[in-house]
Design a protein around this motif. Structure first.
Motif, PDB file in Angstrom:
ATOM      1  N   ASN A 154      28.123-106.856  74.488  1.00 18.64           N
ATOM      2  CA  ASN A 154      28.530-105.728  75.319  1.00 18.64           C
ATOM      3  C   ASN A 154      29.965-105.907  75.813  1.00 18.64           C
ATOM      4  O   ASN A 154      30.454-107.028  75.981  1.00 18.64           O
ATOM      5  N   ASP A 155      30.626-104.794  76.061  1.00 18.23           N
ATOM      6  CA  ASP A 155      31.997-104.840  76.577  1.00 18.23           C
ATOM      7  C   ASP A 155      32.046-105.408  77.984  1.00 18.23           C
ATOM      8  O   ASP A 155      33.092-105.907  78.423  1.00 18.23           O
ATOM      9  N   THR A 156      30.916-105.312  78.703  1.00 13.65           N
ATOM     10  CA  THR A 156      30.883-105.811  80.075  1.00 13.65           C
ATOM     11  C   THR A 156      30.625-107.312  80.155  1.00 13.65           C
ATOM     12  O   THR A 156      30.677-107.886  81.253  1.00 13.65           O
ATOM     13  N   ALA A 157      30.326-107.946  79.017  1.00 16.06           N
ATOM     14  CA  ALA A 157      30.114-109.393  79.022  1.00 16.06           C
ATOM     15  C   ALA A 157      31.407-110.104  79.421  1.00 16.06           C
ATOM     16  O   ALA A 157      32.506-109.624  79.162  1.00 16.06           O
ATOM     17  N   LEU A 158      31.273-111.254  80.050  1.00 11.51           N
ATOM     18  CA  LEU A 158      32.433-111.942  80.595  1.00 11.51           C
ATOM     19  C   LEU A 158      33.432-112.321  79.505  1.00 11.51           C
ATOM     20  O   LEU A 158      34.647-112.169  79.685  1.00 11.51           O
ATOM     21  N   ALA A 159      32.949-112.799  78.354  1.00 12.01           N
ATOM     22  CA  ALA A 159      33.848-113.198  77.274  1.00 12.01           C
ATOM     23  C   ALA A 159      34.617-111.992  76.736  1.00 12.01           C
ATOM     24  O   ALA A 159      35.841-112.055  76.543  1.00 12.01           O
ATOM     25  N   ASN A 160      33.916-110.886  76.480  1.00  9.44           N
ATOM     26  CA  ASN A 160      34.595-109.684  75.993  1.00  9.44           C
ATOM     27  C   ASN A 160      35.503-109.077  77.063  1.00  9.44           C
ATOM     28  O   ASN A 160      36.560-108.508  76.747  1.00  9.44           O
ATOM     29  N   TYR A 161      35.093-109.169  78.317  1.00  8.44           N
ATOM     30  CA  TYR A 161      35.938-108.660  79.402  1.00  8.44           C
ATOM     31  C   TYR A 161      37.264-109.410  79.450  1.00  8.44           C
ATOM     32  O   TYR A 161      38.336-108.801  79.655  1.00  8.44           O
ATOM     33  N   MET A 162      37.209-110.720  79.246  1.00 13.21           N
ATOM     34  CA  MET A 162      38.436-111.509  79.232  1.00 13.21           C
ATOM     35  C   MET A 162      39.303-111.152  78.031  1.00 13.21           C
ATOM     36  O   MET A 162      40.544-111.109  78.135  1.00 13.21           O
ATOM     37  N   LEU A 163      38.682-110.870  76.882  1.00 14.98           N
ATOM     38  CA  LEU A 163      39.458-110.441  75.718  1.00 14.98           C
ATOM     39  C   LEU A 163      40.141-109.101  75.985  1.00 14.98           C
ATOM     40  O   LEU A 163      41.310-108.901  75.595  1.00 14.98           O
ATOM     41  N   ASN A 164      39.416-108.200  76.620  1.00 10.95           N
ATOM     42  CA  ASN A 164      39.990-106.882  76.916  1.00 10.95           C
ATOM     43  C   ASN A 164      41.164-106.984  77.890  1.00 10.95           C
ATOM     44  O   ASN A 164      42.102-106.182  77.822  1.00 10.95           O
ATOM     45  N   LEU A 165      41.116-107.971  78.792  1.00 11.88           N
ATOM     46  CA  LEU A 165      42.231-108.150  79.723  1.00 11.88           C
ATOM     47  C   LEU A 165      43.531-108.481  79.003  1.00 11.88           C
ATOM     48  O   LEU A 165      44.622-108.113  79.452  1.00 11.88           O
ATOM     49  N   PHE A 166      43.415-109.160  77.883  1.00 14.27           N
ATOM     50  CA  PHE A 166      44.595-109.536  77.102  1.00 14.27           C
ATOM     51  C   PHE A 166      44.875-108.550  75.971  1.00 14.27           C
ATOM     52  O   PHE A 166      45.648-108.838  75.056  1.00 14.27           O
ATOM     53  N   GLY A 167      44.249-107.372  76.022  1.00 14.76           N
ATOM     54  CA  GLY A 167      44.523-106.324  75.050  1.00 14.76           C
ATOM     55  C   GLY A 167      43.830-106.496  73.715  1.00 14.76           C
ATOM     56  O   GLY A 167      44.198-105.821  72.743  1.00 14.76           O
ATOM     57  N   MET A 168      42.824-107.377  73.615  1.00 16.72           N
ATOM     58  CA  MET A 168      42.097-107.591  72.365  1.00 16.72           C
ATOM     59  C   MET A 168      40.773-106.844  72.385  1.00 16.72           C
ATOM     60  O   MET A 168      40.239-106.533  73.458  1.00 16.72           O
ATOM     61  N   ASP A 169      40.270-106.543  71.199  1.00 14.29           N
ATOM     62  CA  ASP A 169      39.011-105.817  71.083  1.00 14.29           C
ATOM     63  C   ASP A 169      37.828-106.732  71.372  1.00 14.29           C
ATOM     64  O   ASP A 169      37.906-107.962  71.225  1.00 14.29           O
ATOM     65  N   SER A 170      36.720-106.118  71.764  1.00 16.71           N
ATOM     66  CA  SER A 170      35.494-106.876  71.993  1.00 16.71           C
ATOM     67  C   SER A 170      34.985-107.476  70.690  1.00 16.71           C
ATOM     68  O   SER A 170      35.260-106.966  69.597  1.00 16.71           O
TER      69      SER A 170
END
Length: 324
Positions: A154-170
């Motif tokens: 999920n996009d709300t998962a902590l790992a994916n959330y951190m990726l999204n902060l740096f402009g990367m896709d989930s």
């Protein structure tokens, strides 16, 4: 006193001496037997649980057997099947990569953490030591639940959330080639960093404090103390942890199996050598190739353990300086 009396006394003395020696030897024999009886349970259990399965696995490596029918001798065919299987080499590659990413940082960060925990100015030392060691004694079920949420798709998962902060896709961590490796490596690192830290901490406490005091008087900073005092004197502990880490990394099974769940043996992104062995033996009912894989894995462990021990044995050796 006559000669006959003297001879009779000598014979009686020799008889008593012989009886004493015999009694002493019998007591000594009883003590040896008792000692062996006391330690025999360990060797009996080791022979049943450790030695017999190893010998039987070696025997199975040259047989074709599905676990129920008759065995058929096939020679080196099982080894040929395994070594010519691309999936086996894929599992070797996965094992080495996950092992490097999961265990190599433990050595560096473990030494740093142990060095910090050993400082006199640090307060609540016992609390921090317990917190660092806690992951090692945590149940793997709890670890799987925590990291399953952390590396959720999920996009709300902590790992994916951190990726999204740096402009990367989930990322789909369980099916992505490098996502699965990274997630499992983080699990391995998180679980075993405390174990290595405690070993290094025990090693640090055996180093005389006078060396650090002398170094501080000479103007050495913390980095220099760590480089020229701590690491060289921790060499035996580093060799020990490198050896254990190498063996553990090449036998990796629990973390990827628990993290990937039902798809652990049907996907190749994070299949390790032990998972490949398990799949052959218990899923495909091919105990011959599974045993052959175990023998090959033993050779790989010996090679990598010897190589890593040789490399780490050079820590702290001074280079010779030649004056012009």
């Amino acid at each position: 006193m006559t000669t006959a009396s003297i001879q009779m006394i000598r014979k009686e003395g020799e008889k008593l001496t012989t009886q004493g020696k015999g009694k002493y030897r019998s007591e000594q024999t009883k003590d040896k037997i008792s000692a062996y009886l006391y330690i025999s349970p360990f060797f009996i259990i080791f022979a049943i649980i450790g030695l017999y399965p190893a010998a039987f696995s070696l025997y199975l490596a040259f047989q074709k057997w599905n676990g129920l029918g008759e065995m058929t001798f096939v020679g080196l065919q099982n080894f040929s099947v395994v070594l010519n299987d691309p999936l086996f080499w894929k599992s070797v590659y996965n094992t080495i990569i996950i092992g490097l990413m999961g265990t190599a940082p433990q050595i560096i960060i473990g030494i740093i953490l142990a060095f910090i925990l050993n400082q006199a100015f640090l307060k609540f030392k016992n609390t921090f030591r317990a917190m660092i060691f806690m992951p090692y004694i945590t149940s793997m079920v709890a670890v799987a639940l925590v990291f399953g949420v952390f590396f959720s798709n999920n996009d709300t998962a902590l790992a994916n959330y951190m990726l999204n902060l740096f402009g990367m896709d989930s990322m789909n961590w369980k099916t992505h080639e490098w996502g699965a490796k990274i997630a499992i490596s983080v699990m391995v690192f998180w679980r075993w960093i405390g174990y290595n830290t405690i070993i290094y901490l025990a090693g640090l406490q055996s180093i005389p404090k006078d060396l650090y005091e002398a170094a501080r008087i000479d103007g050495a900073n913390i980095v220099q103390q760590l480089r020229f005092i701590t690491i060289p004197l921790l060499k035996p502990f580093i060799i020990l942890t490198v050896f254990f880490s190498t063996v553990g990394a090449l036998q990796l099974f629990t973390e990827p199996t628990v993290f990937l769940g039902a798809s652990a043996f049907s996907r190749t992104e994070a299949m390790t050598v032990v998972m490949y062995l398990y799949r052959d033996a218990f899923s495909l009912q091919s105990f011959g190739t599974g045993s052959a894989t175990a023998i090959i894995l033993l050779v790989i462990i010996i090679i990598f353990s010897a190589l890593n021990t040789f490399l780490t044995s050079g820590i702290g050796k001074k280079r010779k300086e030649y004056k012009a």
